[in-house]
Motif scaffolding. Structure first.
Motif, PDB file in Angstrom:
ATOM      1  N   CYS A 101       0.830  -1.204   0.000  1.00 30.46           N
ATOM      2  CA  CYS A 101       0.000   0.000   0.000  1.00 30.46           C
ATOM      3  C   CYS A 101       0.865   1.255   0.000  1.00 30.46           C
ATOM      4  CB  CYS A 101      -0.899   0.020   1.234  1.00 30.46           C
ATOM      5  SG  CYS A 101      -2.172  -1.228   1.168  1.00 30.46           S
ATOM      6  N   GLN A 102       1.883   1.220   0.858  1.00 26.81           N
ATOM      7  CA  GLN A 102       2.773   2.390   0.938  1.00 26.81           C
ATOM      8  C   GLN A 102       3.473   2.623  -0.391  1.00 26.81           C
ATOM      9  OE1 GLN A 102       5.342   1.328   4.172  1.00 26.81           O
ATOM     10  NE2 GLN A 102       4.094   2.415   5.677  1.00 26.81           N
ATOM     11  N   ASP A 103       4.031   1.533  -0.935  1.00 25.79           N
ATOM     12  CA  ASP A 103       4.776   1.673  -2.176  1.00 25.79           C
ATOM     13  C   ASP A 103       3.886   2.228  -3.274  1.00 25.79           C
ATOM     14  OD1 ASP A 103       7.024   0.765  -1.012  1.00 25.79           O
ATOM     15  OD2 ASP A 103       6.826  -1.306  -1.688  1.00 25.79           O
ATOM     16  N   LEU A 104       2.659   1.714  -3.314  1.00 29.00           N
ATOM     17  CA  LEU A 104       1.780   2.176  -4.383  1.00 29.00           C
ATOM     18  C   LEU A 104       1.443   3.650  -4.230  1.00 29.00           C
ATOM     19  CD1 LEU A 104      -0.558  -0.845  -5.000  1.00 29.00           C
ATOM     20  CD2 LEU A 104       1.110   0.171  -6.552  1.00 29.00           C
ATOM     21  N   ARG A 105       1.300   4.052  -2.992  1.00 25.71           N
ATOM     22  CA  ARG A 105       1.018   5.485  -2.796  1.00 25.71           C
ATOM     23  C   ARG A 105       2.163   6.333  -3.309  1.00 25.71           C
ATOM     24  NH1 ARG A 105      -1.875   8.017   2.342  1.00 25.71           N
ATOM     25  NH2 ARG A 105      -1.723   9.827   0.978  1.00 25.71           N
ATOM     26  N   VAL A 106       3.351   5.894  -2.969  1.00 30.47           N
ATOM     27  CA  VAL A 106       4.529   6.632  -3.441  1.00 30.47           C
ATOM     28  C   VAL A 106       4.572   6.616  -4.957  1.00 30.47           C
ATOM     29  CG1 VAL A 106       7.043   6.644  -3.486  1.00 30.47           C
ATOM     30  CG2 VAL A 106       5.847   6.190  -1.346  1.00 30.47           C
ATOM     31  N   LEU A 107       4.366   5.421  -5.534  1.00 32.38           N
ATOM     32  CA  LEU A 107       4.454   5.302  -6.984  1.00 32.38           C
ATOM     33  C   LEU A 107       3.411   6.174  -7.669  1.00 32.38           C
ATOM     34  CD1 LEU A 107       5.187   1.519  -7.548  1.00 32.38           C
ATOM     35  CD2 LEU A 107       6.619   3.467  -8.141  1.00 32.38           C
ATOM     36  N   ASN A 108       2.187   6.130  -7.148  1.00 30.89           N
ATOM     37  CA  ASN A 108       1.156   6.945  -7.768  1.00 30.89           C
ATOM     38  C   ASN A 108       1.490   8.422  -7.677  1.00 30.89           C
ATOM     39  OD1 ASN A 108      -0.330   4.764  -8.518  1.00 30.89           O
ATOM     40  ND2 ASN A 108      -1.547   4.727  -6.632  1.00 30.89           N
ATOM     41  N   ALA A 109       2.087   8.784  -6.561  1.00 30.63           N
ATOM     42  CA  ALA A 109       2.448  10.198  -6.398  1.00 30.63           C
ATOM     43  C   ALA A 109       3.471  10.625  -7.436  1.00 30.63           C
ATOM     44  CB  ALA A 109       2.972  10.435  -4.996  1.00 30.63           C
ATOM     45  N   ILE A 110       4.500   9.792  -7.628  1.00 36.29           N
ATOM     46  CA  ILE A 110       5.535  10.236  -8.558  1.00 36.29           C
ATOM     47  C   ILE A 110       5.129  10.026 -10.013  1.00 36.29           C
ATOM     48  CG2 ILE A 110       7.456   9.954  -6.951  1.00 36.29           C
ATOM     49  CD1 ILE A 110       8.028   7.324  -8.515  1.00 36.29           C
ATOM     50  N   ARG A 111       4.148   9.149 -10.241  1.00 34.17           N
ATOM     51  CA  ARG A 111       3.701   8.962 -11.620  1.00 34.17           C
ATOM     52  C   ARG A 111       2.811  10.116 -12.070  1.00 34.17           C
ATOM     53  NH1 ARG A 111       1.775   2.822 -10.826  1.00 34.17           N
ATOM     54  NH2 ARG A 111       3.781   1.785 -10.998  1.00 34.17           N
ATOM     55  N   ASP A 112       2.437  10.910 -11.092  1.00 27.05           N
ATOM     56  CA  ASP A 112       1.551  12.022 -11.407  1.00 27.05           C
ATOM     57  C   ASP A 112       2.123  12.846 -12.550  1.00 27.05           C
ATOM     58  OD1 ASP A 112      -0.760  13.812 -10.140  1.00 27.05           O
ATOM     59  OD2 ASP A 112       0.854  15.103 -10.893  1.00 27.05           O
ATOM     60  N   TYR A 113       1.230  13.373 -13.317  1.00 31.93           N
ATOM     61  CA  TYR A 113       1.595  14.127 -14.509  1.00 31.93           C
ATOM     62  C   TYR A 113       2.599  15.232 -14.205  1.00 31.93           C
ATOM     63  CZ  TYR A 113       0.912  17.203 -18.464  1.00 31.93           C
ATOM     64  OH  TYR A 113       1.109  17.998 -19.528  1.00 31.93           O
ATOM     65  N   HIS A 114       2.407  15.886 -13.065  1.00 37.31           N
ATOM     66  CA  HIS A 114       3.272  17.027 -12.756  1.00 37.31           C
ATOM     67  C   HIS A 114       4.672  16.597 -12.366  1.00 37.31           C
ATOM     68  CE1 HIS A 114      -0.080  19.758 -12.972  1.00 37.31           C
ATOM     69  NE2 HIS A 114      -0.781  18.862 -12.287  1.00 37.31           N
ATOM     70  N   ILE A 115       4.759  15.397 -11.854  1.00 34.10           N
ATOM     71  CA  ILE A 115       6.077  14.914 -11.448  1.00 34.10           C
ATOM     72  C   ILE A 115       6.727  14.211 -12.622  1.00 34.10           C
ATOM     73  CG2 ILE A 115       7.348  13.558  -9.762  1.00 34.10           C
ATOM     74  CD1 ILE A 115       5.661  15.807  -8.529  1.00 34.10           C
ATOM     75  N   GLY A 116       5.966  13.281 -13.200  1.00 37.81           N
ATOM     76  CA  GLY A 116       6.419  12.662 -14.430  1.00 37.81           C
ATOM     77  C   GLY A 116       7.564  11.691 -14.279  1.00 37.81           C
ATOM     78  N   ILE A 117       7.469  10.815 -13.318  1.00 35.67           N
ATOM     79  CA  ILE A 117       8.445   9.735 -13.240  1.00 35.67           C
ATOM     80  C   ILE A 117       7.656   8.429 -13.309  1.00 35.67           C
ATOM     81  CG2 ILE A 117      10.341   8.712 -11.949  1.00 35.67           C
ATOM     82  CD1 ILE A 117      10.696  11.334 -10.530  1.00 35.67           C
ATOM     83  N   PRO A 118       7.454   7.889 -14.506  1.00 38.44           N
ATOM     84  CA  PRO A 118       6.602   6.698 -14.632  1.00 38.44           C
ATOM     85  C   PRO A 118       7.361   5.435 -14.279  1.00 38.44           C
ATOM     86  CG  PRO A 118       7.328   7.409 -16.787  1.00 38.44           C
ATOM     87  CD  PRO A 118       7.958   8.339 -15.815  1.00 38.44           C
ATOM     88  N   LEU A 119       7.595   5.224 -13.022  1.00 40.01           N
ATOM     89  CA  LEU A 119       8.300   4.021 -12.599  1.00 40.01           C
ATOM     90  C   LEU A 119       7.307   2.883 -12.448  1.00 40.01           C
ATOM     91  CD1 LEU A 119      10.793   4.941  -9.751  1.00 40.01           C
ATOM     92  CD2 LEU A 119      11.299   4.277 -12.071  1.00 40.01           C
ATOM     93  N   THR A 120       7.705   1.669 -12.847  1.00 44.66           N
ATOM     94  CA  THR A 120       6.896   0.506 -12.509  1.00 44.66           C
ATOM     95  C   THR A 120       7.358  -0.005 -11.163  1.00 44.66           C
ATOM     96  OG1 THR A 120       8.410  -1.055 -13.479  1.00 44.66           O
ATOM     97  CG2 THR A 120       6.733  -0.135 -14.931  1.00 44.66           C
ATOM     98  N   TYR A 121       6.577  -0.920 -10.644  1.00 47.23           N
ATOM     99  CA  TYR A 121       6.903  -1.445  -9.324  1.00 47.23           C
ATOM    100  C   TYR A 121       8.278  -2.118  -9.327  1.00 47.23           C
ATOM    101  CZ  TYR A 121       6.428  -4.010  -4.974  1.00 47.23           C
ATOM    102  OH  TYR A 121       6.637  -4.494  -3.719  1.00 47.23           O
ATOM    103  N   SER A 122       8.571  -2.917 -10.338  1.00 49.33           N
ATOM    104  CA  SER A 122       9.873  -3.600 -10.364  1.00 49.33           C
ATOM    105  C   SER A 122      11.006  -2.595 -10.478  1.00 49.33           C
ATOM    106  CB  SER A 122       9.977  -4.588 -11.512  1.00 49.33           C
ATOM    107  OG  SER A 122       8.737  -4.982 -11.957  1.00 49.33           O
ATOM    108  N   GLN A 123      10.778  -1.566 -11.314  1.00 45.32           N
ATOM    109  CA  GLN A 123      11.835  -0.563 -11.439  1.00 45.32           C
ATOM    110  C   GLN A 123      12.074   0.145 -10.130  1.00 45.32           C
ATOM    111  OE1 GLN A 123      10.578   2.021 -14.587  1.00 45.32           O
ATOM    112  NE2 GLN A 123      10.396   0.327 -16.026  1.00 45.32           N
ATOM    113  N   TYR A 124      10.981   0.447  -9.451  1.00 43.81           N
ATOM    114  CA  TYR A 124      11.054   1.145  -8.174  1.00 43.81           C
ATOM    115  C   TYR A 124      11.847   0.332  -7.162  1.00 43.81           C
ATOM    116  CZ  TYR A 124       9.193   2.618  -3.594  1.00 43.81           C
ATOM    117  OH  TYR A 124       9.050   2.997  -2.307  1.00 43.81           O
ATOM    118  N   LYS A 125      11.577  -0.984  -7.134  1.00 41.20           N
ATOM    119  CA  LYS A 125      12.293  -1.836  -6.186  1.00 41.20           C
ATOM    120  C   LYS A 125      13.770  -1.900  -6.537  1.00 41.20           C
ATOM    121  CE  LYS A 125       9.466  -2.620  -3.227  1.00 41.20           C
ATOM    122  NZ  LYS A 125       9.679  -2.230  -1.849  1.00 41.20           N
ATOM    123  N   GLN A 126      14.047  -1.913  -7.829  1.00 38.33           N
ATOM    124  CA  GLN A 126      15.436  -1.978  -8.272  1.00 38.33           C
ATOM    125  C   GLN A 126      16.166  -0.675  -7.942  1.00 38.33           C
ATOM    126  OE1 GLN A 126      16.725  -4.627  -9.753  1.00 38.33           O
ATOM    127  NE2 GLN A 126      18.736  -3.811 -10.295  1.00 38.33           N
TER     128      GLN A 126
END
Lengths: 526, 839
Positions: free
Chosen positions: B422-447
């Motif tokens: 849940c935490q990771d997804l919140r972080v991921l969704n936040a950074i995937r936001d259009y204004h931030i623009g870091i489209p990381l996938t979960y595997s990339q994020y873990k890496q």
């Protein structure tokens, strides 16, 4: 450092290549590196720092082994070791939890304490919330109480130190002790069962004790006569080793005692002690002075003479000018002119001073207070300028009742108070201060004494309000001596601990005695 | 449900590939992508475009523009390109833009277009020009490889620690290779190149020809090659439209595919996910995108516009003028759950949860089914995992809801995996936001790890978001919030248009006393920007004065540094400053500074005592400290000087100093010593022997011992040796000589000022009882008992004691009564005592 550099350079000239390693302890100083650089060998040596701070000499004695502390700080005003002290305190507090109650007296103490506090603040978080294991900490500058350190020691451990010099908890007994041609290195601490029992005893008891012990030992040896094989086997496998060990230790200590006795009787030890006591009590000053004079004239021992002079000066609030001059002249004639510097050192440290004519107590005090305020303003050029520090020993002695009333013979076998460490003639000032402060849990009510010690602004109490310290930890007291402590003081406090149910732990920059103090002050020809 | 798998495309039997949109790009591109040099950083990094490259031979007057966009197409920077022609662009692992110029110079820019540094790829390149360049990533960092006009390769495996390596020549290479790439194997970078039908592998030592196993015949040239993200796989595209896929070591063939398109593809990249058995390569032509793998059929997409492929760890990003998409293999968990008519536990659980929400009893049926198979734990895990791979928050939510629903029926399911997801997804969704623009996938994020992600956010100056993430994840302050605040402050001090006051105040307000923030680091940054005043102001906030000192020294505020060093109580630091000051100031100023700092002064004195005695003298001189000056000269008189004259001179100076210090006593003593020295010298000349450096006492003793009584007397008179001393002295000396006659004469010369008891003592020390007895008789009455006891005449002692009627003396004698011989005496004393008591 220059020495190391010269070694390296000599090797270089000789075409040898070696690996060099310099280990700095307890701290690497930038200046040392500079020297290496200047000598052009910085690249050739590798440096390491050994943050060595505390050496446990015994179960209750930690030493920083900084004998140079005394001279560096109290004479030269060099404050570089204060950091080291603060680090050591910090180390202890990280190991044993925060110290709930702190008391201290003396300038150096204050500075160390403040520095330590700062260290704690910088690294907070770790020690917080830990249960304190040490209930009280008492810090004390050596210059608060020179008198105790200057007296001849008469408890066994102190005597051994005075006679043979204990180094880092071990002593070299020469051939006259071991009664063989080899000298013997003996570790003196609580592990040594025999020593542990006699270390705090007045010397006059030690012989009796040792002979009793010897008889017991013999009796135990004798037991094997009536044994059958099985018992004998048991005896050999289990007890014999212990007995042998004890036997060995016993013989060593008996040898040491005999040797001490021999030395002490030869030098009119009784006379010396008598003079000392007279000085402490403040009667027959004239006789004492002439005794000292004779002492010098006969060239008995330079350090002893110096010690007596200092004792006289401190107890009498400085020598009267006539004596001051004549004693100095005598001393110079006996031991050479370089001691002019020794005297100047002693004067600076406040150990041997001249009574300023017409200087009343209040005048000195105003001078002191002026010094203090000046210092606050940061104007004084040299905090350790040759201000005649008044000892006010007589008044303090009266206030704190340091000279016990003698009614009848003082029974040294069953000591009544801490005075036993000086044959019942004097309670060590440092120990009395600790006792009083612990009793009151602060300096309250001791204002007058503190004022007399010239430490009006240098005594502090620091108590944390929350009382989560367990009663057991409150029994545990860490006593920190800055500038060294003597075995007599340790013995006295051990005695106090037994009486009052405290447990003392000692932390000192080094174990010292009168001779070491005097040596630190003496100028010797290189 | 059905429509969810609509964008799933099967490749072979076992794998699905899906493509979904990350962003719709709203960048305002003036030119086609194909006209630009393009570089996009992996891990959802930024995109750099350099318009109007030189290869189009356009008018040189138009300066190209370098633009940097976030992955969502938000402009980050735009600058006019003023340097030389650029061959290639690339991003380093630290998200720095590397621009390789034709002349071999590599310019490094930050994310915001700020120029960082530059370096060159070697001199050789200058003449030959760079034909082509690649930026590649290794475990050490980012490397650059270039192909020069002379068809030689040069590479550096890490631009942070630049070491150029010139690769060996390829024999007989006349024209540029048709394609080439860098490979990383065994921690070393290699180059694989294709020339016609041949492949060559260059390592730093040699060039070797290689042949991929199982390559179809009839290949006359290789058009494209691609290495996978992890350097494990290699794909080759030949002019026959044949694709060979195998391991990068060229030892094993994985599969092959013939697409029958002979046109060279624009791009070819690997599309695989870690730990997946499926291998696929994405090949892009102008208007066609093809996914090929180990299957007879391929997946084909039509490209509406110019697109660019960015290989990622677990897929491929495809961006064009209008969209940014992600193409990847559907992860196993998702596949199991969403595959049509899947009976996997996760799928059932999801279904059960949906029915439950509809309040249908079917929920119970599904749940029962899973439980009967004993797969509920597995089902929950599957849902959690699948949620991580979903891009759309609503899908994530429904999967997580299913997982939490399933969890209720499990006794002991450790909650942390669910919470963490849940935490990771919140972080991921936040950074995937259009204004931030870091489209990381979960595997990339873990890496990538959260630390690196935070660094990247900081790099993009997204401080508030970074702090929020830290707080949300409850990272330790020192690692998280404080670090970010410090970065922020460092950025803040670079804003030149704000006044020092404001910056300092703003920084302090924000940072407060956050633990682990080093104000000195920020101040160092400020100083680096040339804002010394600001740096000093910032240092004021630094609680550890020790930290302030080095920077203050660097900024030449030595005096301030000195007082700070003293404040810190660290003597070593004080020393450092002192020595620094000493070199910086002239002597007078230096001493004046010292005067105001007593602690520093005493330290410096200590230093001088060991190192520079002369300076010490000057110090005392300056202070008019004549007392110390005198002492200094005294020390010099015996330590430094050898000759008598020199020593006397030193003593004279000392005496003068003592006079000035109003220390008459010391002055007199010094003068006496001068006299003594001269005299001793004379004695040595006249009598021989060794006199110099003896004390007065010893000198006289030596004279007496040498039998020069007259001279001794003379000396004693000259130096006013008191009588007592002289008597003691002579007594000891004569006894040492065992000159009893002389001693007796001496004792009778006049009345002894020290009494006669010492005579007895000394004689007894020499074991001369006979002589001792002589003197014992002359001892005064009060010491008589002692004297008699000393010579061992107990009986007589007893008599005297009795006569004196002195209790103490009686006791003393009694204590000496030992053995039978003295029994009578003891008796006598006891009787006398009894008598005395009677009276």
């Amino acid at each position: 450092m220059r020495y190391v550099a010269s070694l390296v350079n000599a090797d270089k000239l000789a075409g040898r290549t070696r690996k060099y390693k310099v280990i700095f302890s307890p701290q690497k100083f930038h200046a040392c590196e500079m020297v290496l650089e200047e000598e052009g060998v910085y690249g050739d040596v590798s440096c390491d720092e050994w943050a060595f701070s505390l050496l446990p000499l015994d179960v209750d004695l930690l030493s920083m082994e900084l004998p140079e502390f005394f001279r560096d700080y109290f004479l030269e005003g060099d404050q570089r070791w204060i950091n080291t002290v603060a680090q050591a305190l910090h180390l202890l507090s990280t190991l044993y939890g925060p110290f709930p109650n702190c008391y201290g007296i003396g300038r150096c103490t204050k500075m160390s304490y403040e520095l330590w506090r700062k260290l704690e603040e910088e690294e907070d978080g770790e020690t917080k919330g830990r249960r304190p294991e040490i209930g009280h900490v008492f810090l004390l500058d050596r210059d608060v109480d020179f008198v105790t350190a200057l007296c001849s020691q008469v408890v066994y451990e102190g005597l051994v130190d005075d006679t043979f010099r204990i180094k880092c908890g071990s002593v070299d007994f020469g051939p006259e002790v071991t009664s063989s041609d080899r000298s013997l290195k003996v570790l003196l601490n609580a592990e040594d069962k025999v020593f542990n029992e006699i270390r705090n005893e007045h010397f006059s008891n030690v012989f009796g004790f040792l002979s009793q012990k010897a008889r017991n030992l013999q009796a135990q040896y004798d037991r094997r006569r009536g044994m059958d094989i099985k018992q004998m086997k048991n005896f050999v496998s289990q007890e014999l080793k212990g007995l042998k060990q004890e036997h060995r230790l016993l013989s060593v200590h008996i040898g040491a005692c005999e040797s001490i006795m021999k030395k002490k009787t030869k030098q009119d030890f009784q006379e010396l002690i008598k003079t000392e006591h007279a000085l402490l009590e403040g009667f027959s000053i004239r006789e004492s002075t002439s005794y000292i004079e004779e002492h010098i004239d006969r060239q008995v021992s330079p350090l002893e003479s110096l010690r007596l002079m200092c004792l006289l000066s401190i107890t009498e609030n400085g020598l009267i000018p006539k004596d001051y001059r004549s004693l100095k002249t005598q001393y110079l004639q006996s031991y050479g002119p370089e001691h002019l510097l020794t005297f100047s050192n002693l004067r600076r440290a406040g150990l041997l001073t001249e009574q300023a004519p017409g200087d009343t107590l209040t005048a000195v005090e105003s001078k002191v207070s002026k010094l203090v305020t000046d210092k606050a303003a940061g104007k004084i050029t040299d905090a350790f300028s040759s201000l005649a520090k008044r000892s006010n020993f007589r008044a303090i002695s009266k206030k704190l009742n340091l000279i016990p009333r003698v009614d009848g013979e003082y029974d040294l076998k069953v000591p009544r108070d801490m005075a036993y460490v000086f044959s019942g003639a004097y309670v060590p000032l440092s120990c009395r201060l600790i006792e009083q402060v612990l009793e009151r849990r602060s300096w309250q009510g001791l204002d007058e004494v503190v004022r007399l010690l010239n430490c009006s602004e240098l005594a502090f109490t620091d108590m944390t309000k929350e009382d989560k310290a367990s009663s057991e930890s409150l029994r545990l007291i860490l006593v920190v001596f800055l500038g060294g402590c003597t075995f007599s003081e340790i013995s006295a406090l051990r005695f106090l601990g037994r009486e009052k149910g405290y447990r003392f732990i000692f932390l000192t920059t080094a174990v010292t005695n009168s001779a070491r103090l005097m040596e630190a002050m003496s100028e010797v020809k290189a | 449900m059905d429509c969810y798998t609509a964008n799933w495309n099967p490749l072979g039997d076992s794998a699905f590939y899906r493509k979904y949109e990350l962003y719709s790009m709203d960048w305002d591109l003036k030119e086609e992508l194909r006209d630009c040099l393009v570089a996009a950083a992996p891990y959802g990094g930024p995109i750099a475009l350099l318009r109007n490259p030189w290869r189009k031979e356009k008018a040189a007057s138009v300066r190209p523009v370098l633009e940097i966009y976030s992955a969502s197409g938000l402009p980050l920077a735009s600058l006019l390109w003023k340097s030389g022609p650029v061959v290639s662009l690339g991003w380093s692992a630290e998200e720095e833009l590397l621009c390789v110029q034709e002349d071999g110079v590599v310019l490094v820019y930050g994310l915001h277009g700020d120029f960082r540094r530059h370096f060159s790829m070697g001199n050789e390149v200058l003449q030959n020009r760079v034909l082509d360049a690649r930026i590649f990533h290794t475990e050490f960092g980012s490397g650059v490889a270039i192909l020069t006009g002379a068809h030689r390769f040069t590479l550096s495996a890490n631009v942070g620690d630049l070491k150029l390596r010139r690769m060996p020549e390829v024999p007989g290479l006349q024209s540029a290779p048709s394609c080439w790439t860098t490979l990383c194997q065994d921690r070393a970078a290699h180059i694989l190149l294709a020339v016609g039908p041949d492949l060559y592998l260059l390592d730093h030592a040699a060039c070797s020809a290689v042949t991929p196993p199982g390559l179809a015949p009839g290949v006359s040239s290789f058009l494209q090659m691609a290495v996978s993200f992890t350097y494990r796989h290699l794909a080759l595209f030949t002019d026959t439209g044949y694709i060979w896929m195998g391991t990068a070591s060229l030892k094993e063939k994985l599969c092959e595919f013939n697409c029958n398109i002979r046109a060279p593809p624009k791009q070819m990249v690997w599309c695989s996910r870690p730990r997946s058995k499926e291998r696929a390569v994405v090949v892009a032509w102008e208007r066609r995108l093809m996914v090929v793998g180990d299957a007879p059929e391929s997946i084909q997409f039509v490209l509406d516009e110019d697109s660019y492929l960015v290989p990622e760890l677990d897929g491929v990003r495809i961006f064009s003028c209008s969209t940014h998409e992600f193409l990847h293999e559907v992860p196993v968990a998702s596949e199991e759950i969403f595959k049509i008519a899947s009976m996997a536990p996760g799928a059932l659980l999801l279904e059960a949860q949906k029915e439950y929400e509809k309040e249908s009893q079917k929920a119970d049926e599904y749940l029962r089914e899973i439980q009967e198979l004993g797969q509920l734990t597995q089902a929950v895990q599957q849902c959690i995992e699948a949620a991580g791979h979903e891009h759309r928050p609503d899908m994530q939510k429904s999967l997580l809801r299913a997982a939490s629903f399933g969890k209720c029926f499990l006794d002991r399911f450790p909650p942390d995996s669910f919470v963490r997801m849940c935490q990771d997804l919140r972080v991921l969704n936040a950074i995937r936001d259009y204004h931030i623009g870091i489209p990381l996938t979960y595997s990339q994020y873990k890496q990538l790890t959260i630390q690196v992600l935070l660094d990247r956010l900081v790099l993009r100056r997204l401080y508030p978001l970074a702090i929020q993430i830290c707080e949300y994840l409850r990272l330790p302050e020192v690692q998280g919030v404080s670090r970010i605040l410090a970065h922020w402050a460092c950025y803040k001090v670079q804003q030149k248009d704000v006044s020092d006051e404001d910056v300092a105040r703003a920084i302090n307000q924000k940072l407060g006393d956050a633990p682990g923030v080093s104000y000195s680091d920020i101040a160092a940054r400020a100083y680096g920007c040339g804002r010394t005043e600001l740096a000093i102001k910032l240092l004021e906030y630094e609680p550890r004065s020790g930290e302030q000192v080095p920077l203050l020294l660097k900024m030449k505020r030595s005096k301030l540094a000195l007082s700070k060093a003293i404040e810190s109580g660290d003597t070593d630091l004080v020393f450092t400053v002192l020595l620094h000051l000493k070199n910086e100031l002239n002597r007078g100023d230096f001493f004046m500074t010292l005067r105001n700092q007593p602690m520093a002064l005493s330290l410096y004195r200590q230093f001088c005592k060991h190192q520079e005695l002369e300076t010490l003298k000057d110090l005392y001189n300056q202070d008019d400290n004549h007392q110390e000056l005198g002492s200094f000269h005294i020390r010099a008189s015996y330590a430094a000087e050898e000759r008598i004259e020199g020593r006397v001179a030193a003593l004279q100076t000392a005496a003068d100093a003592f006079y000035k210090a109003k220390n008459e006593f010391a002055a007199k003593a010094t003068e006496d010593q001068m006299r003594l020295l001269r005299l001793q010298r004379r004695l040595e000349d006249e009598l021989g022997g060794h006199f110099v450096d003896l004390s007065l006492h010893d000198t006289v003793t030596t004279l007496v011992l040498g039998g020069h009584s007259k001279r001794a007397e003379q000396l004693a008179r000259d130096f006013r040796i008191p009588d007592k001393r002289l008597w003691w002295l002579k007594l000891t000396a004569l006894a040492d000589l065992e000159d009893w006659e002389e001693l007796e004469k001496f004792s009778k010369s006049k009345k002894s000022p020290i009494g006669y008891l010492p005579f007895v003592e000394i004689c007894m020390k020499q074991h001369n009882k006979y002589e001792a007895k002589k003197y014992a008789s002359r001892v005064g009455p009060e010491q008589k008992v002692k004297a008699l006891l000393l010579v061992g005449d107990v009986a007589q002692a007893a008599d005297v004691a009795i006569e004196h009627r002195n209790e103490a003396e009686l006791t003393l004698v009694l204590s000496h009564c030992t053995g039978t011989a003295d029994a009578a005496t003891a008796d006598k004393i006891q009787r006398a005592r009894a008598q005395a008591q009677k009276k």
